[in-house]
Each structure stands twice: as C-alpha cells, then as structure tokens.
Design a protein around this motif. Structure first.
Motif, mmCIF file in Angstrom:
data_model
loop_
_atom_site.group_PDB
_atom_site.id
_atom_site.type_symbol
_atom_site.label_atom_id
_atom_site.label_comp_id
_atom_site.label_asym_id
_atom_site.label_seq_id
_atom_site.Cartn_x
_atom_site.Cartn_y
_atom_site.Cartn_z
ATOM 1 N N LYS A 39 -14.891 -47.131 15.456
ATOM 2 C CA LYS A 39 -14.210 -47.891 15.157
ATOM 3 C C LYS A 39 -14.342 -49.410 15.342
ATOM 4 O O LYS A 39 -14.174 -50.394 14.458
ATOM 5 C CB LYS A 39 -12.620 -47.529 15.446
ATOM 6 C CG LYS A 39 -12.323 -46.339 14.441
ATOM 7 C CD LYS A 39 -10.662 -46.088 15.210
ATOM 8 C CE LYS A 39 -10.289 -44.844 14.246
ATOM 9 N NZ LYS A 39 -8.905 -44.758 14.558
ATOM 10 N N ALA A 40 -14.817 -49.700 16.422
ATOM 11 C CA ALA A 40 -15.198 -51.190 17.015
ATOM 12 C C ALA A 40 -16.163 -51.559 16.091
ATOM 13 O O ALA A 40 -16.368 -52.703 15.774
ATOM 14 C CB ALA A 40 -15.509 -51.248 18.370
ATOM 15 N N ALA A 41 -17.288 -50.752 15.775
ATOM 16 C CA ALA A 41 -18.498 -51.187 15.204
ATOM 17 C C ALA A 41 -18.018 -51.588 13.654
ATOM 18 O O ALA A 41 -18.406 -52.550 13.041
ATOM 19 C CB ALA A 41 -19.497 -50.136 14.953
ATOM 20 N N GLU A 42 -16.998 -50.604 13.014
ATOM 21 C CA GLU A 42 -16.469 -50.951 11.699
ATOM 22 C C GLU A 42 -15.718 -52.346 11.740
ATOM 23 O O GLU A 42 -16.097 -53.270 10.940
ATOM 24 C CB GLU A 42 -15.685 -49.910 11.340
ATOM 25 C CG GLU A 42 -15.972 -48.762 10.965
ATOM 26 C CD GLU A 42 -15.080 -47.501 10.712
ATOM 27 O OE1 GLU A 42 -13.879 -47.762 11.081
ATOM 28 O OE2 GLU A 42 -15.482 -46.299 10.252
ATOM 29 N N PHE A 43 -14.787 -52.502 12.613
ATOM 30 C CA PHE A 43 -14.226 -53.842 12.897
ATOM 31 C C PHE A 43 -15.102 -55.052 13.014
ATOM 32 O O PHE A 43 -15.105 -55.992 12.183
ATOM 33 C CB PHE A 43 -13.402 -53.662 13.961
ATOM 34 C CG PHE A 43 -12.447 -54.958 14.452
ATOM 35 C CD1 PHE A 43 -11.434 -55.341 13.907
ATOM 36 C CD2 PHE A 43 -13.151 -55.585 15.612
ATOM 37 C CE1 PHE A 43 -10.711 -56.534 14.017
ATOM 38 C CE2 PHE A 43 -12.492 -56.850 15.727
ATOM 39 C CZ PHE A 43 -11.019 -57.397 15.078
ATOM 40 N N LEU A 44 -16.276 -54.883 13.945
ATOM 41 C CA LEU A 44 -16.989 -56.278 14.028
ATOM 42 C C LEU A 44 -17.806 -56.386 12.817
ATOM 43 O O LEU A 44 -18.198 -57.381 12.471
ATOM 44 C CB LEU A 44 -17.996 -55.749 15.425
ATOM 45 C CG LEU A 44 -17.292 -55.781 16.746
ATOM 46 C CD1 LEU A 44 -18.170 -54.983 17.732
ATOM 47 C CD2 LEU A 44 -16.874 -57.280 17.032
ATOM 48 N N HIS A 45 -18.202 -55.211 12.176
ATOM 49 C CA HIS A 45 -18.950 -55.396 10.848
ATOM 50 C C HIS A 45 -18.183 -56.341 9.831
ATOM 51 O O HIS A 45 -18.480 -57.286 9.269
ATOM 52 C CB HIS A 45 -19.541 -54.159 10.321
ATOM 53 C CG HIS A 45 -20.159 -54.255 9.103
ATOM 54 N ND1 HIS A 45 -21.276 -54.588 8.808
ATOM 55 C CD2 HIS A 45 -19.630 -53.733 7.801
ATOM 56 C CE1 HIS A 45 -21.947 -54.613 7.497
ATOM 57 N NE2 HIS A 45 -20.774 -54.138 6.907
ATOM 58 N N LEU A 46 -17.000 -55.882 9.599
ATOM 59 C CA LEU A 46 -15.965 -56.419 8.541
ATOM 60 C C LEU A 46 -15.562 -57.843 9.140
ATOM 61 O O LEU A 46 -15.612 -58.830 8.175
ATOM 62 C CB LEU A 46 -14.908 -55.686 8.491
ATOM 63 C CG LEU A 46 -15.034 -54.309 7.833
ATOM 64 C CD1 LEU A 46 -13.894 -53.294 7.628
ATOM 65 C CD2 LEU A 46 -15.470 -54.533 6.322
ATOM 66 N N LEU A 47 -15.330 -58.279 10.490
ATOM 67 C CA LEU A 47 -15.105 -59.555 10.865
ATOM 68 C C LEU A 47 -16.264 -60.241 10.493
ATOM 69 O O LEU A 47 -15.894 -61.421 10.003
ATOM 70 C CB LEU A 47 -15.018 -59.348 12.474
ATOM 71 C CG LEU A 47 -14.525 -60.633 13.207
ATOM 72 C CD1 LEU A 47 -13.212 -60.999 12.709
ATOM 73 C CD2 LEU A 47 -14.573 -60.580 14.633
ATOM 74 N N ALA A 48 -17.445 -59.959 10.730
ATOM 75 C CA ALA A 48 -18.448 -60.974 10.451
ATOM 76 C C ALA A 48 -18.783 -61.079 9.009
ATOM 77 O O ALA A 48 -18.800 -62.287 8.488
ATOM 78 C CB ALA A 48 -19.996 -60.209 10.991
#
Length: 81
Positions: A39-48
């Motif tokens: 979930k953290a990876a998904e969040f960071l990807h979308l944030l970027a």
C-alpha cells in the motif's frame, strides 16, 4: 535482538528508497498504511504521478487516503478541487 517486524520494516523501507522515493515520504507512507509495503508503494507511486501533473502534495495525500489509493477516484477528486 531486533524484532522480526522491525527488520521487515527496514527491508521494506530500503526497497522503496531504492525505487527513488525520499526517505521522509517512505517513512510517512509506511506509517499511514500500518507498515504495508504494498500500500505504501502504491501511495508513493500515485503521489509522484499526481505531483508530476502539477497537483499540490498536501492535497494529493489527503485525496489518496480518502480514496484508498484508487487512482481514478483520486484523480477525479483532485480535478474537482
């Protein structure tokens, strides 16, 4: 002796850092998602992604949390702001 959970957390953070995310953002994302690397990876990807589109980081974070990292819903919310 370090608890296994802590070692798992460090490994997850290390993998995310190697993907080019900033340390502060990685730590924040891991905390927000109860240390779920996925979930953290998904969040960071979308944030970027949304950051590259010109949206404000604080708005992106808020919307992603509300929309549970669902890209299309989050994008609609950001556009409507």
């Amino acid at each position: 002796c370090l608890p296994l959970q802590f070692l798992s957390y460090l490994g997850a953070c290390d993998r995310l850092l190697k993907q080019g995310y900033e340390e502060g953002q990685v730590e924040e994302a891991m905390e927000m998602f109860q240390y779920s690397e996925k979930k953290a990876a998904e969040f960071l990807h979308l944030l970027a992604q949304f950051n590259d589109m010109g949206f404000q980081q604080n708005e992106i974070k808020e919307v992603l949390l509300l929309c549970e990292n669902q890209r299309e819903r989050a994008l609609e919310e950001l556009v409507m702001k």
